[in-house]
Design a protein around this motif. Structure first.
Motif, mmCIF file in Angstrom:
data_model
loop_
_atom_site.group_PDB
_atom_site.id
_atom_site.type_symbol
_atom_site.label_atom_id
_atom_site.label_comp_id
_atom_site.label_asym_id
_atom_site.label_seq_id
_atom_site.Cartn_x
_atom_site.Cartn_y
_atom_site.Cartn_z
ATOM 1 N N LEU A 55 1.033 -10.337 -3.393
ATOM 2 C CA LEU A 55 -0.278 -10.431 -2.757
ATOM 3 C C LEU A 55 -1.085 -11.594 -3.325
ATOM 4 N N PRO A 56 -2.057 -12.087 -2.575
ATOM 5 C CA PRO A 56 -2.934 -13.136 -3.103
ATOM 6 C C PRO A 56 -3.605 -12.696 -4.400
ATOM 7 N N GLU A 57 -3.775 -13.626 -5.296
ATOM 8 C CA GLU A 57 -4.381 -13.304 -6.590
ATOM 9 C C GLU A 57 -5.875 -13.064 -6.402
ATOM 10 N N TYR A 58 -6.200 -11.806 -6.111
ATOM 11 C CA TYR A 58 -7.598 -11.452 -5.876
ATOM 12 C C TYR A 58 -7.944 -10.223 -6.699
ATOM 13 N N GLY A 59 -7.979 -10.409 -8.011
ATOM 14 C CA GLY A 59 -8.361 -9.324 -8.913
ATOM 15 C C GLY A 59 -7.482 -8.101 -8.769
ATOM 16 N N GLY A 60 -8.124 -6.926 -8.780
ATOM 17 C CA GLY A 60 -7.395 -5.674 -8.699
ATOM 18 C C GLY A 60 -6.703 -5.452 -7.369
ATOM 19 N N LEU A 61 -7.154 -6.131 -6.319
ATOM 20 C CA LEU A 61 -6.545 -5.980 -5.001
ATOM 21 C C LEU A 61 -5.359 -6.912 -4.796
ATOM 22 N N GLY A 62 -5.105 -7.798 -5.737
ATOM 23 C CA GLY A 62 -4.045 -8.774 -5.561
ATOM 24 C C GLY A 62 -2.908 -8.579 -6.537
ATOM 25 N N GLY A 63 -2.031 -9.592 -6.596
ATOM 26 C CA GLY A 63 -0.898 -9.541 -7.517
ATOM 27 C C GLY A 63 0.234 -8.692 -6.984
ATOM 28 N N LYS A 64 0.988 -8.083 -7.887
ATOM 29 C CA LYS A 64 2.114 -7.251 -7.471
ATOM 30 C C LYS A 64 1.614 -5.915 -6.936
ATOM 31 N N ILE A 65 2.345 -5.374 -5.969
ATOM 32 C CA ILE A 65 1.966 -4.120 -5.334
ATOM 33 C C ILE A 65 2.375 -2.953 -6.228
ATOM 34 N N LEU A 66 1.413 -2.113 -6.585
ATOM 35 C CA LEU A 66 1.712 -0.983 -7.470
ATOM 36 C C LEU A 66 2.310 0.194 -6.713
ATOM 37 N N SER A 67 1.849 0.447 -5.490
ATOM 38 C CA SER A 67 2.378 1.549 -4.677
ATOM 39 C C SER A 67 3.119 0.949 -3.485
ATOM 40 N N HIS A 68 4.428 1.079 -3.503
ATOM 41 C CA HIS A 68 5.262 0.366 -2.540
ATOM 42 C C HIS A 68 5.694 1.199 -1.352
ATOM 43 N N ASP A 69 5.642 2.535 -1.458
ATOM 44 C CA ASP A 69 6.283 3.411 -0.476
ATOM 45 C C ASP A 69 5.706 3.271 0.934
ATOM 46 N N THR A 70 4.387 3.335 1.065
ATOM 47 C CA THR A 70 3.759 3.266 2.389
ATOM 48 C C THR A 70 4.044 1.930 3.066
#
Length: 693
Positions: free
Chosen positions: A285-300
């Motif tokens: 994901l785009p580097e936008y603080g807590g909403l960005g980076g690697k996805i923590l919950s992948h299932d959905t």
């Protein structure tokens, strides 16, 4: 038929939403619409649909449960044993994959053994392989995992169907671990069954999942329905009871309209590997603080991508034998929720993604609102109280006392109460439907448990509201959460001082709210009681529910729902009979210098060699390791030695050609403690090492 199901569900879902909106519009029409009432209406736009969705889902689940085989569109069903083609099942390559990170190694490998033996009792599947994919970073725990893996292979006399791999770099956590497996071995298998470290599944469930995949060639994912097991504390007992009583209705009701677009929970499910590898790679994901980076919950997201590729995501709620554990207390649940909160909020990026099916957008939105609704609820409560008080002042000033009393008691307050009653009906309807669906005798038996669980839910709801709100704002303020190891040990109680410090602020907030509401009016005090009473009781609630009270076991008995006692009992027995105790405190000694275990550890590191000439840094590391001990060596350097065959051989040779006086205290202490028979190649004792054989 699919459109009829979805249209019917939407009609039932939207009706209470429209009723609630009309009631609110009547309420705010008396003195003109103020800006605070606009904001309150915005919060209601989010809250009422969520309440209605839960009630509608439970209602359809209740109706479906009244008749067997009522859901004609259910695709993943239980297949009678007489209809199973075992010759076909034997020919299918299936991988059972368990990603682990800093978990209890005895628990992990005991589960794998119990699952394997459960399958073997029904029918041998020679092409069913088990993969334990470790991301463990602690050297000692890593060595214990290897020892437990060796013990598993030897105890089952099977060195072909069990595989253990530890990544040198745990890039992207669990999703990266699964992706690494797919790159290395994915093309060798047709299906992949994903388990969590706390999962337990029966052999029958595994066979049923594989058979259902063969029966439904368009299925990309089939999700089993998990039940809570191995409960000890009151908190776990309450969660277990609610999972058996309430969950089936929500699952059935959701499947009534989701059909081929069910939810995926990331574990206890089977996936078709080829489309998963081709279509479900997670973007960064785009580097936008807590909403960005690697996805923590992948299932959905993976379920949405699978549906986007044209494959079905099915729910097999008829199948039994799927279990998972629950955190032992409220604190560990909140820690887990904090990670889930950030993961779900990250799904915002996919909400408007191209070609994502509508139902998957609803799944994504539902996941986001499951946490975002907490601050929205808080805003709604504050705005409701503010607008109620402002309306009361306005009506009081603009009317005569007799007119005001009549208008407020006969017209204004009843409208507010109707909206409140509608909310309470939507909130408690799922509970009532689940409870009255039980046989009469069970209703009588389960009344104490039902009441205790309901009271607990009422008390804990405002606590969740506060902390989930904090989590949401933390993410929005760019605070990132790392996905660490989870506490699954019911015996690891938090100290009273830790609980008090964690919930002291919430308790003070509760007393302040109670005082302010009582100072204003008795009615306001009573109306806000369900909120502040939970905050005031937070500390004793967390302490008491985090303990075990054996007297309550009979009250929370789940024997009526017939869990697989034999399977769970096998796991409990296996956990008691492990043989890894000899390693405790000696892990590095065995991996680096024990003649037998060193060789086995070396074989698990692959075939990659270092170089013919060791760098100077390695010579320095060896000197520190030998003369001072592993505790004086940097973790990074120690991991480098442990993961390279050439370095392992070099230190092994250096150790056994050195003099005992050159050893550090670590080596001397363990040498003096252990039995000489642990070194069959260096001692006069020629007997086999019973602890390793």
């Amino acid at each position: 038929m699919i459109h009829i199901h979805r249209s019917l569900f939407f009609l039932v879902f939207i009706t209470p939403v429209l009723i609630g909106f009309s009631l609110f519009i009547e309420i705010i029409s008396f003195r003109g619409i103020e800006i605070s009432e606009y904001y309150q209406f915005i919060t209601l736009i989010f809250l009422l649909p969520m309440l209605s969705y839960g009630a509608s889902t439970a209602l359809f689940g209740f109706l479906l449960s009244l008749k067997k085989n009522a859901d004609s569109l259910l695709k993943a069903k239980h297949i009678p044993k007489s209809d199973l083609d075992f010759a076909l099942l034997e020919s299918i390559n299936v991988a059972v994959v368990m990603p682990v990170y800093e978990e209890n190694e005895i628990s992990i490998f005991s589960r794998i053994k119990v699952i394997f033996e459960s399958v073997e009792k029904i029918h041998k599947l020679p092409k069913l392989d088990f993969f334990i994919l470790s991301d463990t970073r602690t050297p000692e725990k890593w060595i214990k995992e290897e020892a437990a893996y060796i013990e598993l292979c030897e105890s089952t006399n099977n060195f072909f169907n069990f595989h253990y791999r530890r990544r040198k770099s745990n890039l992207n956590g669990k999703s990266g671990n699964i992706a690494d497996f797919c790159r290395r071995w994915g093309k060798q298998y047709e299906y992949m069954i994903i388990l969590d470290a706390d999962s337990l599944v029966s052999g029958d469930l595994i066979i049923q999942l594989i058979a259902n995949m063969e029966k439904n060639p368009k299925a990309g994912i089939i999700q089993s329905v998990t039940k809570i097991f191995r409960t000890t504390t009151v908190f776990q007992k309450l969660t277990e009871f609610s999972s058996y009583l309430f969950s089936p209705f929500f699952i059935k009701g959701a499947n009534f309209w989701q059909i081929d677009s069910s939810g995926y929970w990331g574990h206890n499910a089977i996936l078709r590997i080829k489309p998963f590898m081709e279509h479900c790679a997670l973007p960064h994901l785009p580097e936008y603080g807590g909403l960005g980076g690697k996805i923590l919950s992948h299932d959905t997201v993976e379920a949405a991508l699978m549906r986007k590729a044209g494959f079905e995501v099915l729910c097999a709620y008829e199948l039994e034998g799927s279990y998972e554990e629950n955190p032992p207390n409220l604190i560990d649940t909140l820690k887990r929720d904090q990670r889930w909160c950030q993961g779900n909020l990250q799904h915002f990026w996919f909400l408007f993604g191209k070609k994502i099916p509508l139902i998957n957008r609803i799944h994504i939105l539902n996941g986001i609102l499951s946490y975002l609704n907490s601050p929205i609820w808080m805003c709604y409560i504050i705005l409701s109280l503010w607008n109620y008080l402002e309306d009361s002042k306005y009506l009081n000033y603009s009317m005569l006392p007799e007119e005001y009393e009549f208008f407020k008691s006969q017209i204004y307050d009843p409208l507010y109460l109707k909206l409140l009653y509608l909310s309470l009906l939507l909130l408690f309807l799922p509970r009532l439907l689940s409870f009255i669906s039980l046989p009469l005798l069970q209703i009588i038996k389960k009344i104490p448990a039902f009441l205790l669980e309901t009271v607990f839910s009422i008390l804990v709801a405002p606590i969740y509201m506060i902390y989930h709100s904090i989590f949401v704002f933390s993410v929005l303020l760019n605070k990132r959460i790392s996905w660490g190891p989870q506490n699954r040990d019911a015996n690891s109680e938090y100290s009273v001082s830790y609980v008090v410090s964690s919930f002291f602020g919430v308790t003070i907030l509760g007393f302040a709210c109670a005082y302010i509401s009582y100072a204003h009016s008795t009615m306001l005090f009573i109306l806000t009681l369900p909120i502040w009473i939970g905050w005031i009781s937070a500390i004793p609630l967390v302490i008491l529910t985090g303990k075990e009270f054996k007297n309550l076991n009979k009250i929370f008995s789940i024997s009526f729902w017939k869990p697989d006692i034999h399977l769970i009992g096998n796991l409990e027995e296996e956990l008691k009979t492990h043989k890894n105790k000899y390693l405790e405190g000696r892990e590095l000694f065995f991996a680096l210098v024990h003649p037998i275990f060193h060789n086995r550890h070396k074989q698990l590191q692959g075939n990659k060699l270092y170089s013919s000439k060791l760098p100077k840094t390695s010579e320095k590391d060896f000197a520190i390791l030998l003369k001072q001990g592993p505790e004086f060596l940097e973790k990074k350097s120690l991991l480098k030695i442990l993961s390279n065959r050439d370095l392992l051989d070099s230190f092994y040779l250096k150790f056994w050609t050195s003099k005992k006086k050159d050893w550090g205290n670590y080596w001397k202490r363990i040498w003096e403690d252990i039995n000489p028979s642990f070194f069959p190649s260096t001692s006069n004792n020629k007997k086999n090492d019973s602890s390793l054989q």
